[in-house]
Write an enzyme that holds these catalytic residues in place. Sequence first.
Site, PDB file in Angstrom:
ATOM      1  N   HIS A 132       6.073  20.963 -29.323  1.00 19.48           N
ATOM      2  CA  HIS A 132       6.981  19.844 -29.074  1.00 19.48           C
ATOM      3  C   HIS A 132       6.732  18.790 -30.142  1.00 19.48           C
ATOM      4  O   HIS A 132       5.731  18.067 -30.092  1.00 19.48           O
ATOM      5  CB  HIS A 132       6.689  19.313 -27.652  1.00 19.48           C
ATOM      6  CG  HIS A 132       7.449  18.086 -27.282  1.00 19.48           C
ATOM      7  ND1 HIS A 132       7.150  17.347 -26.154  1.00 19.48           N
ATOM      8  CD2 HIS A 132       8.507  17.464 -27.866  1.00 19.48           C
ATOM      9  CE1 HIS A 132       7.979  16.333 -26.075  1.00 19.48           C
ATOM     10  NE2 HIS A 132       8.803  16.371 -27.100  1.00 19.48           N
ATOM     11  N   MET A 161       7.210  15.433 -31.664  1.00 20.18           N
ATOM     12  CA  MET A 161       7.670  14.057 -31.439  1.00 20.18           C
ATOM     13  C   MET A 161       7.476  13.313 -32.750  1.00 20.18           C
ATOM     14  O   MET A 161       6.541  12.521 -32.923  1.00 20.18           O
ATOM     15  CB  MET A 161       6.860  13.424 -30.299  1.00 20.18           C
ATOM     16  CG  MET A 161       7.283  13.923 -28.926  1.00 20.18           C
ATOM     17  SD  MET A 161       6.059  13.643 -27.639  1.00 20.18           S
ATOM     18  CE  MET A 161       5.070  15.116 -27.847  1.00 20.18           C
ATOM     19  N   GLY A 219       5.055  10.103 -25.330  1.00 23.94           N
ATOM     20  CA  GLY A 219       3.997   9.364 -26.023  1.00 23.94           C
ATOM     21  C   GLY A 219       2.654   9.496 -25.334  1.00 23.94           C
ATOM     22  O   GLY A 219       1.621   9.530 -25.993  1.00 23.94           O
ATOM     23  N   PHE A 220       2.683   9.595 -24.020  1.00 23.41           N
ATOM     24  CA  PHE A 220       1.428   9.624 -23.268  1.00 23.41           C
ATOM     25  C   PHE A 220       1.526  10.561 -22.074  1.00 23.41           C
ATOM     26  O   PHE A 220       2.591  10.662 -21.452  1.00 23.41           O
ATOM     27  CB  PHE A 220       1.080   8.210 -22.780  1.00 23.41           C
ATOM     28  CG  PHE A 220       0.938   7.228 -23.919  1.00 23.41           C
ATOM     29  CD1 PHE A 220      -0.273   7.101 -24.590  1.00 23.41           C
ATOM     30  CD2 PHE A 220       2.020   6.488 -24.344  1.00 23.41           C
ATOM     31  CE1 PHE A 220      -0.387   6.228 -25.664  1.00 23.41           C
ATOM     32  CE2 PHE A 220       1.916   5.617 -25.420  1.00 23.41           C
ATOM     33  CZ  PHE A 220       0.704   5.479 -26.088  1.00 23.41           C
ATOM     34  N   GLY A 221       0.405  11.186 -21.753  1.00 23.42           N
ATOM     35  CA  GLY A 221       0.325  11.971 -20.534  1.00 23.42           C
ATOM     36  C   GLY A 221       0.073  11.052 -19.349  1.00 23.42           C
ATOM     37  O   GLY A 221      -0.179   9.851 -19.506  1.00 23.42           O
ATOM     38  N   GLY A 222       0.185  11.608 -18.158  1.00 23.65           N
ATOM     39  CA  GLY A 222      -0.209  10.889 -16.954  1.00 23.65           C
ATOM     40  C   GLY A 222       0.775   9.843 -16.465  1.00 23.65           C
ATOM     41  O   GLY A 222       0.425   8.987 -15.647  1.00 23.65           O
ATOM     42  N   MET A 228      13.103  15.382 -21.221  1.00 24.63           N
ATOM     43  CA  MET A 228      11.895  14.577 -20.970  1.00 24.63           C
ATOM     44  C   MET A 228      12.053  13.852 -19.633  1.00 24.63           C
ATOM     45  O   MET A 228      13.063  13.177 -19.395  1.00 24.63           O
ATOM     46  CB  MET A 228      11.696  13.541 -22.092  1.00 24.63           C
ATOM     47  CG  MET A 228      11.314  14.115 -23.448  1.00 24.63           C
ATOM     48  SD  MET A 228       9.880  15.206 -23.432  1.00 24.63           S
ATOM     49  CE  MET A 228       8.593  14.155 -22.768  1.00 24.63           C
ATOM     50  N   ASP A 249       1.729  19.135 -27.904  1.00 27.10           N
ATOM     51  CA  ASP A 249       2.433  17.868 -28.162  1.00 27.10           C
ATOM     52  C   ASP A 249       2.012  17.292 -29.494  1.00 27.10           C
ATOM     53  O   ASP A 249       0.851  16.903 -29.675  1.00 27.10           O
ATOM     54  CB  ASP A 249       2.096  16.867 -27.046  1.00 27.10           C
ATOM     55  CG  ASP A 249       2.832  17.193 -25.766  1.00 27.10           C
ATOM     56  OD1 ASP A 249       4.059  17.348 -25.817  1.00 27.10           O
ATOM     57  OD2 ASP A 249       2.168  17.306 -24.718  1.00 27.10           O
ATOM     58  N   GLY A 258       0.634  18.714 -17.682  1.00 31.09           N
ATOM     59  CA  GLY A 258      -0.589  18.327 -18.373  1.00 31.09           C
ATOM     60  C   GLY A 258      -1.655  17.918 -17.388  1.00 31.09           C
ATOM     61  O   GLY A 258      -2.528  18.704 -16.986  1.00 31.09           O
ATOM     62  N   HIS A 266       1.768  24.365 -24.106  1.00 30.82           N
ATOM     63  CA  HIS A 266       2.623  23.308 -24.660  1.00 30.82           C
ATOM     64  C   HIS A 266       1.777  22.425 -25.577  1.00 30.82           C
ATOM     65  O   HIS A 266       0.748  21.883 -25.163  1.00 30.82           O
ATOM     66  CB  HIS A 266       3.198  22.496 -23.497  1.00 30.82           C
ATOM     67  CG  HIS A 266       4.198  21.464 -23.901  1.00 30.82           C
ATOM     68  ND1 HIS A 266       5.514  21.763 -24.199  1.00 30.82           N
ATOM     69  CD2 HIS A 266       4.074  20.114 -24.066  1.00 30.82           C
ATOM     70  CE1 HIS A 266       6.160  20.651 -24.505  1.00 30.82           C
ATOM     71  NE2 HIS A 266       5.303  19.631 -24.441  1.00 30.82           N
ATOM     72  N   ASP A 278       9.308  18.010 -18.860  1.00 39.93           N
ATOM     73  CA  ASP A 278       8.024  17.587 -19.433  1.00 39.93           C
ATOM     74  C   ASP A 278       7.762  16.135 -19.071  1.00 39.93           C
ATOM     75  O   ASP A 278       8.520  15.252 -19.474  1.00 39.93           O
ATOM     76  CB  ASP A 278       8.115  17.765 -20.964  1.00 39.93           C
ATOM     77  CG  ASP A 278       6.839  17.401 -21.692  1.00 39.93           C
ATOM     78  OD1 ASP A 278       5.808  17.168 -21.045  1.00 39.93           O
ATOM     79  OD2 ASP A 278       6.885  17.375 -22.940  1.00 39.93           O
ATOM     80  N   GLY A 279       6.688  15.917 -18.300  1.00 37.78           N
ATOM     81  CA  GLY A 279       6.285  14.560 -17.952  1.00 37.78           C
ATOM     82  C   GLY A 279       6.245  14.350 -16.449  1.00 37.78           C
ATOM     83  O   GLY A 279       7.265  14.464 -15.774  1.00 37.78           O
ATOM     84  N   GLY A 280       5.019  14.127 -15.942  1.00 40.38           N
ATOM     85  CA  GLY A 280       4.871  13.846 -14.515  1.00 40.38           C
ATOM     86  C   GLY A 280       5.138  15.045 -13.622  1.00 40.38           C
ATOM     87  O   GLY A 280       5.480  14.891 -12.443  1.00 40.38           O
ATOM     88  N   SER A 307       0.066  21.606 -20.731  1.00 42.32           N
ATOM     89  CA  SER A 307       0.065  20.798 -21.956  1.00 42.32           C
ATOM     90  C   SER A 307      -1.361  20.531 -22.430  1.00 42.32           C
ATOM     91  O   SER A 307      -2.168  19.929 -21.723  1.00 42.32           O
ATOM     92  CB  SER A 307       0.778  19.462 -21.717  1.00 42.32           C
ATOM     93  OG  SER A 307       0.590  18.639 -22.844  1.00 42.32           O
ATOM     94  N   MET A 323       2.450  14.285 -32.111  1.00 38.69           N
ATOM     95  CA  MET A 323       2.929  12.890 -32.178  1.00 38.69           C
ATOM     96  C   MET A 323       2.521  12.264 -33.507  1.00 38.69           C
ATOM     97  O   MET A 323       1.417  12.529 -34.007  1.00 38.69           O
ATOM     98  CB  MET A 323       2.301  12.090 -31.034  1.00 38.69           C
ATOM     99  CG  MET A 323       2.564  12.676 -29.658  1.00 38.69           C
ATOM    100  SD  MET A 323       1.960  11.578 -28.372  1.00 38.69           S
ATOM    101  CE  MET A 323       2.117  12.642 -26.938  1.00 38.69           C
TER     102      MET A 323
HETATM  103  C1  DX5 Z   1       4.412  13.300 -23.177  1.00 34.77           C
HETATM  104  C2  DX5 Z   1       4.208  14.736 -23.554  1.00 34.77           C
HETATM  105  C3  DX5 Z   1       3.891  15.600 -22.411  1.00 34.77           C
HETATM  106  C4  DX5 Z   1       2.614  15.284 -21.695  1.00 34.77           C
HETATM  107  C5  DX5 Z   1       2.865  15.501 -20.237  1.00 34.77           C
HETATM  108  O1  DX5 Z   1       4.797  12.598 -24.303  1.00 34.77           O
HETATM  109  O2  DX5 Z   1       5.362  15.256 -24.197  1.00 34.77           O
HETATM  110  O3  DX5 Z   1       3.903  16.981 -22.767  1.00 34.77           O
HETATM  111  O4  DX5 Z   1       1.530  16.088 -22.079  1.00 34.77           O
HETATM  112  O5  DX5 Z   1       1.758  15.083 -19.565  1.00 34.77           O
HETATM  113  P1  DX5 Z   1       1.730  14.943 -17.978  1.00 34.77           P
HETATM  114  O6  DX5 Z   1       1.970  16.299 -17.423  1.00 34.77           O
HETATM  115  O7  DX5 Z   1       0.358  14.424 -17.727  1.00 34.77           O
HETATM  116  O8  DX5 Z   1       2.805  13.965 -17.620  1.00 34.77           O
HETATM  117 ZN    ZN Z   2       5.579  17.541 -24.507  1.00 32.16          ZN
END
Ligand code: DX5
Ligand code: ZN
Length: 240
Positions: free
Chosen positions: A89, A91, A165-168, A160, A57, A220, A55, A198-200, A30, A59
């Site tokens: 993606h 959002m 909304g946020f990475g990490g 999801m 993202d 990501g 990927h 997608d996510g974590g 990502s 937003m």
């Molecule tokens: C979250 C995004 C993800 C994000 C994942 O809203 O859709 O694609 O980049 O990030 P990680 O891999 O850090 O959870």
């Molecule tokens: Zn995503």
Amino acid sequence: MKQMVEPWLASVICLLTSDLMPLPPLLAPSLLAGDHANLAASARAVADCGAPWLHCDIMDGHFVPNLTFGPETLAALRRAGSKLFLDTHLMLAEPQKYIGPFAQAGANLISIHIEPAYDHRGTLARIRRLGCQCGIVVNPGTPASSIEHLLGDVDLVLVMTVQPGFGGQPFRRDMLPKLREIDGWRRARGLDFRLEVDGGIDLATARECRAAGADTLVAGTSFFKAADKAAFAAEILRPA
Ligand code: DX5
Ligand code: ZN
């Protein structure tokens, strides 16, 4: 004269082949976790380790409480020479308004969320008419049943595994039953859409998701933090 296969036999063949030949796993790093002052370099780091997908993202500050980038960024990546498959993606509260610009900018696959109210099926069809693959996305709080009627119309289902909304953010293990449910429908109906998470996602959570039926892994933070990205890419795709 054209040879027709009986419908019941076609279903059996689909069932057997989908069981015997799962889709090869794919890593989609990502860009959100890349270097936003030099996204072209981040995209090159992905290509250099052999991952074919990127990927992206998108937003809007409405559907999710954050802002990222738009079609111009994808077009700029293309101008900078990126040949990656752009897994886009959206959002967005009104994704139907932005399909054209993202297709024009070079997106290969455009995924839209089920949660906002708009013509989902019509928008998926329009994505395909514009020459892109299409995907449908479900948030953690949205049941799999909400997208069941669209499974025959998509190239990808994105589950999801965090609230977007946020990475990490930490992986939501309670999404594993949803993956199993959608994978079960895919097998039972002989469908061949990809099942993305997608996510974590890291090496450990990817393994759990793959065991539950996922074949397309967005990563990501874990990818961009990995000192040896090629080793990370090889390890996350290694057969169980
Ligand atoms: C979250 C995004 C993800 C994000 C994942 O809203 O859709 O694609 O980049 O990030 P990680 O891999 O850090 O959870
Ligand atoms: Zn995503």
